[in-house]
Design an enzyme around this catalytic site. Structure first.
Site, short mmCIF file in Angstrom:
data_model
loop_
_atom_site.label_atom_id
_atom_site.label_comp_id
_atom_site.label_asym_id
_atom_site.label_seq_id
_atom_site.Cartn_x
_atom_site.Cartn_y
_atom_site.Cartn_z
N CYS A 80 4.54 10.14 -16.19
CA CYS A 80 3.44 10.44 -15.18
C CYS A 80 2.07 9.66 -15.49
O CYS A 80 2.23 8.33 -15.38
CB CYS A 80 3.37 12.00 -15.30
SG CYS A 80 2.67 12.46 -13.81
N HIS A 173 8.07 14.62 -15.29
CA HIS A 173 7.77 15.27 -16.76
C HIS A 173 9.09 15.62 -17.34
O HIS A 173 9.26 16.73 -17.32
CB HIS A 173 6.79 16.53 -16.33
CG HIS A 173 5.41 16.16 -16.17
ND1 HIS A 173 4.50 16.10 -17.20
CD2 HIS A 173 4.79 15.99 -15.24
CE1 HIS A 173 3.35 15.94 -16.78
NE2 HIS A 173 3.41 15.68 -15.29
N GLU A 175 9.56 16.40 -20.32
CA GLU A 175 9.31 17.17 -21.54
C GLU A 175 9.27 18.69 -21.12
O GLU A 175 9.19 19.52 -21.88
CB GLU A 175 7.97 16.55 -22.11
CG GLU A 175 6.59 17.40 -21.60
CD GLU A 175 6.20 16.25 -20.32
OE1 GLU A 175 7.11 15.61 -19.86
OE2 GLU A 175 5.23 16.50 -19.64
N1 GLN Z 1 -2.25 12.21 -11.25
C1 GLN Z 1 -2.49 11.98 -12.62
C2 GLN Z 1 -3.16 10.75 -13.12
O1 GLN Z 1 -3.61 9.93 -12.13
C3 GLN Z 1 -1.10 12.06 -13.19
C4 GLN Z 1 -0.45 13.58 -13.33
C5 GLN Z 1 0.41 13.69 -14.44
O2 GLN Z 1 0.20 13.25 -15.54
N2 GLN Z 1 0.96 14.92 -14.17
O3 GLN Z 1 -3.20 10.28 -14.15
#
Ligand code: GLN
Length: 196
Positions: A80, A173, A175
């Site tokens: 992410c 995610h 994890e």
């Molecule tokens: N939207 C977040 C960002 O721009 C990422 C979201 C996340 O890691 N769950 O960093």
């Protein structure tokens, strides 16, 4: 020898990564300063807020240190926000946001839109016999991948799990679901036995 994996712990979802890594036999260390990198053989860059992490990476002095390790071939798994940090191009990032450029992908921050900012989907991952449950939270959307990038899973035709050399990224995610298969896959790609 259990490999020592550094988990970037400036901000975000790092604790659950440590649990998943421990489950697949790794030692972990939370990385907050350049000194914490000593002896670290690979890193996980977790989810969170990439623009905040970018700032903290610079103020802690970690940005340059991690960048040079990545260019020396240190394996890294970014999830992410961590995917955003490893990407070569970040769209809709903050103006001052930096990324390591360790994998040749273009990602759009919050690219799935704010209205459906979180969703879950079962993903067919290359080499896995059963689906991996993907939790997407304000996830980055991959808009393009370079020729050297190997896509391991897609959702609606969009890459969500990919690898280039020693670098693996997921827009979800892995994890958070108690399923450590992707952490195992990340570690299995590397032979840590013969490294310092
Ligand atoms: N939207 C977040 C960002 O721009 C990422 C979201 C996340 O890691 N769950 O960093």
């Amino acid at each position: 020898m259990r490999p020592l994996i550094g988990v970037l712990a400036l901000q975000g979802a790092f604790a659950a990564h440590e649990a998943a890594l421990a489950e697949v036999g790794a030692q972990t260390r939370q990385v907050r300063t350049p000194a914490d990198l000593s002896g670290v053989q690979a890193m996980v860059l977790p989810g969170g807020e990439s623009s905040v992490m970018s700032k903290l990476l610079e103020s802690s002095g970690l940005f340059g240190e991690i960048q040079s390790r990545l260019s020396d071939g240190m394996p890294a798994f970014g999830t992410c926000a961590g995917m955003i940090l490893l990407a070569s191009e970040v769209l809709d990032g903050r103006a001052d946001q930096r990324s390591f450029g360790a994998i040749d992908i273009s990602v759009r921050r919050n690219g799935y839109g704010r209205q459906i900012d979180s969703f879950e989907a079962d993903l067919a991952v290359e080499g896995e016999s059963s689906p991996f449950h993907g939790v997407f939270i304000r996830a980055p959307k991959v808009e393009s991948v370079g020729h050297s990038v190997h896509v391991l899973a897609t959702h609606d035709g969009v890459p969500v799990l990919a690898r280039q050399g020693n670098v693996m990224v997921a827009s979800f995610h892995p994890e958070l679901t108690g399923d450590a298969r992707l952490h195992r896959l990340f570690l299995q790609q590397h032979d840590f036995q013969h490294e310092g």
